[in-house]
Design a protein around this motif. Structure first.
Motif, mmCIF file in Angstrom:
data_model
loop_
_atom_site.group_PDB
_atom_site.id
_atom_site.type_symbol
_atom_site.label_atom_id
_atom_site.label_comp_id
_atom_site.label_asym_id
_atom_site.label_seq_id
_atom_site.Cartn_x
_atom_site.Cartn_y
_atom_site.Cartn_z
ATOM 1 N N PRO A 155 0.822 -1.219 0.000
ATOM 2 C CA PRO A 155 0.000 0.000 0.000
ATOM 3 C C PRO A 155 0.857 1.271 0.000
ATOM 4 O O PRO A 155 0.398 2.327 -0.428
ATOM 5 N N THR A 156 2.107 1.174 0.479
ATOM 6 C CA THR A 156 2.970 2.356 0.509
ATOM 7 C C THR A 156 3.732 2.536 -0.795
ATOM 8 O O THR A 156 4.411 3.539 -0.982
ATOM 9 N N ASN A 207 8.645 2.038 0.253
ATOM 10 C CA ASN A 207 8.168 3.241 0.941
ATOM 11 C C ASN A 207 9.100 4.405 0.634
ATOM 12 O O ASN A 207 9.775 4.945 1.515
ATOM 13 N N GLY A 209 8.349 7.383 -0.297
ATOM 14 C CA GLY A 209 7.868 8.657 0.251
ATOM 15 C C GLY A 209 8.549 8.954 1.578
ATOM 16 O O GLY A 209 9.013 10.065 1.825
ATOM 17 N N ALA A 210 8.646 7.935 2.426
ATOM 18 C CA ALA A 210 9.264 8.111 3.736
ATOM 19 C C ALA A 210 10.766 8.372 3.602
ATOM 20 O O ALA A 210 11.359 9.070 4.422
ATOM 21 N N ALA A 213 10.936 12.278 2.204
ATOM 22 C CA ALA A 213 10.340 13.382 2.965
ATOM 23 C C ALA A 213 11.350 14.164 3.820
ATOM 24 O O ALA A 213 11.310 15.402 3.819
ATOM 25 N N PHE A 244 1.423 9.744 -0.943
ATOM 26 C CA PHE A 244 0.558 9.852 0.236
ATOM 27 C C PHE A 244 1.368 9.782 1.527
ATOM 28 O O PHE A 244 1.219 10.612 2.423
ATOM 29 N N GLU A 245 2.265 8.809 1.618
ATOM 30 C CA GLU A 245 3.059 8.646 2.837
ATOM 31 C C GLU A 245 3.970 9.852 3.046
ATOM 32 O O GLU A 245 3.985 10.478 4.101
ATOM 33 N N ARG A 248 2.402 13.373 3.982
ATOM 34 C CA ARG A 248 1.983 13.503 5.391
ATOM 35 C C ARG A 248 3.201 13.667 6.288
ATOM 36 O O ARG A 248 3.206 14.467 7.221
ATOM 37 N N ILE A 249 4.268 12.913 5.983
ATOM 38 C CA ILE A 249 5.471 12.997 6.818
ATOM 39 C C ILE A 249 6.113 14.376 6.675
ATOM 40 O O ILE A 249 6.537 14.982 7.653
ATOM 41 N N TYR C 8 13.142 7.477 13.429
ATOM 42 C CA TYR C 8 12.428 7.882 12.219
ATOM 43 C C TYR C 8 11.850 6.663 11.506
ATOM 44 O O TYR C 8 10.719 6.672 11.028
ATOM 45 N N TYR C 11 8.875 5.522 13.297
ATOM 46 C CA TYR C 11 7.761 6.441 13.055
ATOM 47 C C TYR C 11 7.166 6.212 11.668
ATOM 48 O O TYR C 11 5.943 6.130 11.499
ATOM 49 N N ALA C 12 8.048 6.066 10.662
ATOM 50 C CA ALA C 12 7.562 5.873 9.288
ATOM 51 C C ALA C 12 6.827 4.540 9.154
ATOM 52 O O ALA C 12 5.782 4.463 8.509
ATOM 53 N N ARG C 15 3.316 4.708 10.805
ATOM 54 C CA ARG C 15 2.247 5.437 10.137
ATOM 55 C C ARG C 15 1.986 4.930 8.716
ATOM 56 O O ARG C 15 1.011 5.341 8.103
ATOM 57 N N ALA C 16 2.842 4.042 8.224
ATOM 58 C CA ALA C 16 2.650 3.509 6.880
ATOM 59 C C ALA C 16 1.340 2.729 6.809
ATOM 60 O O ALA C 16 0.983 2.039 7.762
ATOM 61 N N GLN C 17 0.655 2.861 5.678
ATOM 62 C CA GLN C 17 -0.569 2.091 5.491
ATOM 63 C C GLN C 17 -0.236 0.608 5.441
ATOM 64 O O GLN C 17 0.737 0.211 4.815
ATOM 65 N N LYS C 18 -1.055 -0.190 6.104
ATOM 66 C CA LYS C 18 -0.780 -1.621 6.190
ATOM 67 C C LYS C 18 -1.497 -2.375 5.070
ATOM 68 O O LYS C 18 -2.558 -1.958 4.618
ATOM 69 N N SER C 19 -0.906 -3.510 4.676
ATOM 70 C CA SER C 19 -1.574 -4.377 3.712
ATOM 71 C C SER C 19 -2.867 -4.888 4.343
ATOM 72 O O SER C 19 -2.879 -5.226 5.522
#
Lengths: 344, 122, 147
Positions: A155-156, A207, A209-210, A213, A244-245, A248-249, C8, C11-12, C15-19
């Motif tokens: 999803p990320t 991921n 985006g993370a 950011a 999206f990720e 927000r970060i 970090y 934290y990332a 907050r990451a969207q989960k499957s």
């Protein structure tokens, strides 16, 4: 100090052109792109790398058309893409009769090319072109799995944009006279800020985006620390492809340092697709993403007078598949270009 | 009922083996390639211990179709060759037992590459 | 900007969207189970004219063929997007891994392109399957000597 580099004399974005694929055409900005490829996104080529090269050729040719210039009127082309050895640019632009500089800044390449072109045009040259591209299929091949491999995306994960953007920069106001832009507001680059490569320790290649950011936050914080302006002075602060990720970060990281950009922030990766409707998970990414959104949305806004003062921050995840396999984390980078509006 | 029962067990056991892999992918970020390797090795181990045979007898294609079944075939082939030819069977049994699957996958894969080209993601 | 990598990353990740694991598992169960039912049906069909061992082999070959064909015409990845492990774990996943690697490498020629890359995912599976088998074989041989 010395984070912001002032452009000593105005450098105009004389023209811009975009080439995209089918998914981008079906997105919210679809009608504003200049050239759309065939139904298969092959651009008539038998390999995806050639398709990407063809997109760059089409983009620069169209941008030259809009500028009413020839390739020999340019003093340099600065171009880059995501492929090994910048193959998309090297092969795509080989037939232009212009000195060539190949760049790599991952997805920040559009901003890197604009930044360097504006510096060149303000001192040693009169006209430059900045070109960048990404193709979903060639990027999948290089960084992920074969196209026909049956896997599920996280999803990320972000969707590499099939797109190429070309920009012609010039320090001559009179260049606009013969173009269709004559008489309307035109984009001018006034200052730039080079990004620092920042490794925030993200190892998940799904991921990005993370990973990007923190670099975007760093560039923005350095910029506003030194600049007399505030985020509210800008119509848009556009990041390239945080998705999206990352978006927000970024808002969180800057807010923690007392810089609230949320009211004016927009992200190329978030607006190029209908993220939910088109099932694009965390949004778009790639060198082509920031380039085509900048041209089709932001520069169009400047030319039609809807916006007048924008910050463009090209964001890149400096991801190397070998390094990832060796357990390294992914550094991010973000270059800033301040574009404002000038009435001819 | 006797005709349908094997199908129900094939569905349940086959489905369950897939669910275990799905949980591993979603929760541990194991890449699909690692899942495939783990499943084959797990099949060899379970086949070697003699456990997987019961699953095959019980669930039929539900146990032989997942890649663990491929591992089971390798273990079974090696055991039979060792019984027949001694130590040399360690080297000859595995690939012989898996030969049809490997050859089919390679040849059909090559044919696919000859006949088609890859398409953009939908 | 100073950033503590460890915190970090935490934290990332947090907050990451989960499957959507539950939905994925249901899909994997249904698709995976369905493929096994087809395999069982094929086996029963083939056993009308073949021995059980040959029938089982032909079932695998049939599934491998179908998966390679669906990969070639660009349908497999669209099914697998929903099925997840449901198409990965059955022999179809192995076939898709082989065929998709082969298709992918077509542009680089048939020897060092297709010929070499076809083993990208099949290679590790064969290597470690055979190695695990060989280790088991040695153990089994020693046991037969003792008993």
């Amino acid at each position: 100090m010395g984070n912001i580099i002032q452009i000593p004399k105005p450098v105009y974005i004389l023209s811009s052109a975009t080439v995209v694929g089918q998914h981008e055409k079906k997105g919210p900005l679809g009608e504003y792109f200049d050239i759309v490829g065939d139904a298969d996104d092959t651009f008539g080529c038998d390999t995806w790398e050639k398709s990407e090269s063809e997109m760059q050729r089409l983009a620069l040719s169209r941008a030259l058309n809009y500028a009413v210039k020839k390739d020999s009127d340019l003093e340099a082309i600065l171009a880059g893409d995501l492929l090994n050895q910048c193959a998309g640019s090297c092969y795509g632009l080989v037939n232009f009769d212009t000195p060539f500089l190949g760049l790599f800044g991952a997805c920040s390449t559009a901003a890197e090319a604009l930044l360097l072109s504006s510096l060149l045009c303000s001192s040693h040259m009169n006209r430059c072109a900045a070109v960048s591209s990404s193709h979903n299929a060639s990027a999948e091949r290089q960084f992920r799995y074969p196209l026909e491999y049956g896997g599920q995306r996280a999803p990320t994960a972000q969707w590499t944009v099939t797109g190429s953007g070309a920009f012609i920069l010039s320090n001559k106001k009179e260049d606009f006279v013969n173009t269709s832009y004559n008489g309307s507001p035109v984009p001018v680059i006034s200052d730039v800020c080079i990004g620092k490569s920042i490794d925030a320790g993200i190892t998940d290649a799904n991921n990005m985006g993370a990973a990007m950011a923190p670099a975007a936050a760093d560039t923005l914080l350095r910029y506003f620390k030194e600049s007399s302006s505030q985020p509210r002075d800008f119509d848009i602060i556009m990041t390239g492809d945080l998705g999206f990720e990352g978006s927000r970060i970024l808002c969180d990281l800057t807010a923690a340092e007392g810089l609230d950009i949320s009211a004016v922030h927009c992200d190329g990766g978030l607006i190029i697709y209908d993220r939910i409707g088109q099932d694009k998970h965390a949004g778009g990414s790639g060198c082509g993403c920031s380039a085509v959104v900048l041209a089709a949305q932001v520069l169009r806004g400047i030319r039609t007078g809807q916006v007048a003062n924008i910050l463009f921050i090209g964001t890149g995840a400096l991801m190397n598949p070998t390094a990832i396999q060796q357990g390294a984390s992914i550094p991010g980078i973000a270059h800033l270009v301040h574009i404002s509006s000038d009435i001819l | 009922m006797d005709i349908i029962l094997p199908y129900i067990w094939a569905f349940l056991i086959g489905g369950l083996l897939c669910v275990i892999a799905q949980i591993l992918i979603d929760k541990t970020k194991l890449t699909p390639a690692r899942i495939l390797v783990s499943y084959v090795v797990a099949g060899v181990i379970l086949g070697g211990c003699g456990i997987y045979k019961y699953l095959i007898d019980f669930a039929g294609a539900g146990a032989s179709t997942p890649l663990t079944g491929f591992g089971y075939l390798i273990a079974k082939g090696i055991r039979e060759e060792v019984d027949k030819n001694g130590l040399i069977g360690v080297l000859t049994g595995g690939i012989s037992a898996a030969a049809a699957g490997i050859a089919a996958a390679l040849i059909f894969g090559l044919l696919a590459a000859i006949c088609f080209r890859d398409k953009r993601k939908q | 900007m100073q950033i503590d990598k460890k915190s970090y990353r935490k934290y990332a990740d947090a907050r990451a969207q989960k499957s959507p694991c539950a939905k994925n598992c249901i899909n994997a169960f249904l698709y995976g189970g369905f493929i096994c039912v087809i395999a069982q049906g094929l086996k029963d069909l083939y056993m009308t004219f073949l021995t059980e061992k040959d029938a089982a082999t032909l079932v695998s070959v049939t599934l491998i063929f179908l998966a390679a064909l669906l990969t070639g015409i660009g349908v497999f990845d669209r099914i697998a997007k929903h099925a997840g492990a449901g198409t990965l774990v059955p022999i179809t996943g192995f076939s898709n891994a082989v065929a998709s690697s082969a298709l992918d490498a077509k542009g680089e020629g048939f020897v060092l392109g297709v010929g070499a890359k076809i083993f990208t995912i099949a290679g590790p599976v064969i290597l470690y399957g055979i190695t695990a088998g060989a280790i088991y074989g040695v153990i089994y041989y020693i046991i037969t000597l003792i008993i």
